[in-house]
Design an enzyme around this catalytic site. Structure first.
Site, PDB file in Angstrom:
ATOM      1  N   ALA A   1     -43.914 -13.881  40.676  1.00 55.12           N
ATOM      2  CA  ALA A   1     -45.116 -14.576  40.197  1.00 55.12           C
ATOM      3  C   ALA A   1     -45.096 -14.657  38.681  1.00 55.12           C
ATOM      4  O   ALA A   1     -44.478 -13.828  38.006  1.00 55.12           O
ATOM      5  CB  ALA A   1     -46.373 -13.842  40.671  1.00 55.12           C
ATOM      6  N   ASP A   2     -45.789 -15.656  38.178  1.00 51.96           N
ATOM      7  CA  ASP A   2     -45.963 -15.777  36.733  1.00 51.96           C
ATOM      8  C   ASP A   2     -47.331 -16.377  36.454  1.00 51.96           C
ATOM      9  O   ASP A   2     -47.718 -17.377  37.062  1.00 51.96           O
ATOM     10  CB  ASP A   2     -44.879 -16.650  36.110  1.00 51.96           C
ATOM     11  CG  ASP A   2     -44.794 -16.411  34.604  1.00 51.96           C
ATOM     12  OD1 ASP A   2     -44.012 -15.528  34.196  1.00 51.96           O
ATOM     13  OD2 ASP A   2     -45.539 -17.063  33.848  1.00 51.96           O
TER      14      ASP A   2
END
Length: 197
Positions: A71-72
Site C-alpha cells: 500500500a501507499d
C-alpha cells in the site's frame, strides 16, 4: 475468518500492521527498500496505485503460495502531492498549506500473487481548521511526523485538535482502506468468512 493462503504485508508501518491485525488476519510482515519515485504525468489516484503496484513488483519473485499486500498513501492538496517532509521547516510549510482548507488522502493497495495482481484505491476528503503556528510547531516538535505523507497523522494530536470532519474512510487516512481490502480479499476468495460470524 479463514485465510486460504498465507498473507504477507510488505510494510514497515506500525499503523498498517495494526489495522491488518485488527481485521483478524494472521500475516507476516516483510520490508524491502523500494524507490518511491513516480512518473510526473500520472493523475493523483494513479500515483497511489502506481506506487503500491511498484512496491509489489519488488517481492513477486520471492512469492510461492503467499498473497502479498502492499500500500501507499499520498496526500493531495489540489494537484500537489505532499510527500514525507524532510525536516521541521518542510513539515511546517505543508501544515500551513493544509490549514483552513480541505485535501484528499488517497491510498493505493495492491494484492499480488504469482498468478495475478489486483490494484485499487480509496479516497478520503479531510477538512482542517485554521491552525495556529504555535499548534503546528508544537505538533512537529513533539510528534516528529517526518515518516508521514503530508506531515501529519490523523490519529495523533494534530488530528484530534485540527480536523473538523472527513468524508470517507477514517482508516484510509490512517494508511489502509480496510473495508475495501476486506471486500477484495473475499471477492478474490483469499478470505473465507466462517459461518459463526
Amino acid at each position: 475468518m479463514n485465510l486460504r493462503r498465507p498473507l504477507l504485508l510488505a510494510s514497515n508501518s506500525p499503523r498498517r500492521k495494526e489495522l491488518l491485525a485488527s481485521l483478524g488476519l494472521t500475516y507476516k510482515a516483510m520490508v524491502k527498500e523500494v524507490d518511491e519515485a513516480f512518473p510526473a504525468h500520472l493523475q493523483r489516484q494513479q500515483v497511489a496505485e502506481y506506487l503500491a503496484s511498484h512496491k509489489a513488483d519488488a517481492y513477486i519473485a520471492d512469492l510461492h503460495d503467499e498473497v502479498l499486500i502492499t500500500a501507499d498513501t499520498i496526500v493531495c492538496l489540489g494537484d500537489r502531492v505532499l510527500n514525507k517532509p524532510a525536516d521541521h521547516a518542510e513539515a511546517k510549510e505543508m501544515l500551513l498549506a493544509l490549514s483552513g482548507t480541505d485535501h484528499d488522502v488517497i491510498t493505493g493497495v495492491c494484492i499480488a500473487s504469482t498468478e495475478r495482481k489486483t490494484v485499487f484505491h480509496d479516497t478520503t476528503k479531510v477538512y482542517f481548521k485554521q491552525l495556529s503556528e504555535a499548534e503546528i510547531d508544537y505538533y512537529i516538535s513533539n510528534y516528529k511526523p517526518f515518516d508521514k505523507a503530508g506531515a501529519y497523522g490523523i490519529q495523533e494530536w494534530i488530528g484530534m485538535i485540527g480536523i473538523e470532519r472527513i468524508e470517507g474512510s477514517y482508516f484510509n487516512v490512517v494508511g489502509l482502506p480496510v473495508q475495501k481490502l476486506y471486500e477484495k480479499l473475499v471477492q478474490l476468495e483469499i478470505l473465507a468468512v466462517n459461518a459463526q460470524l
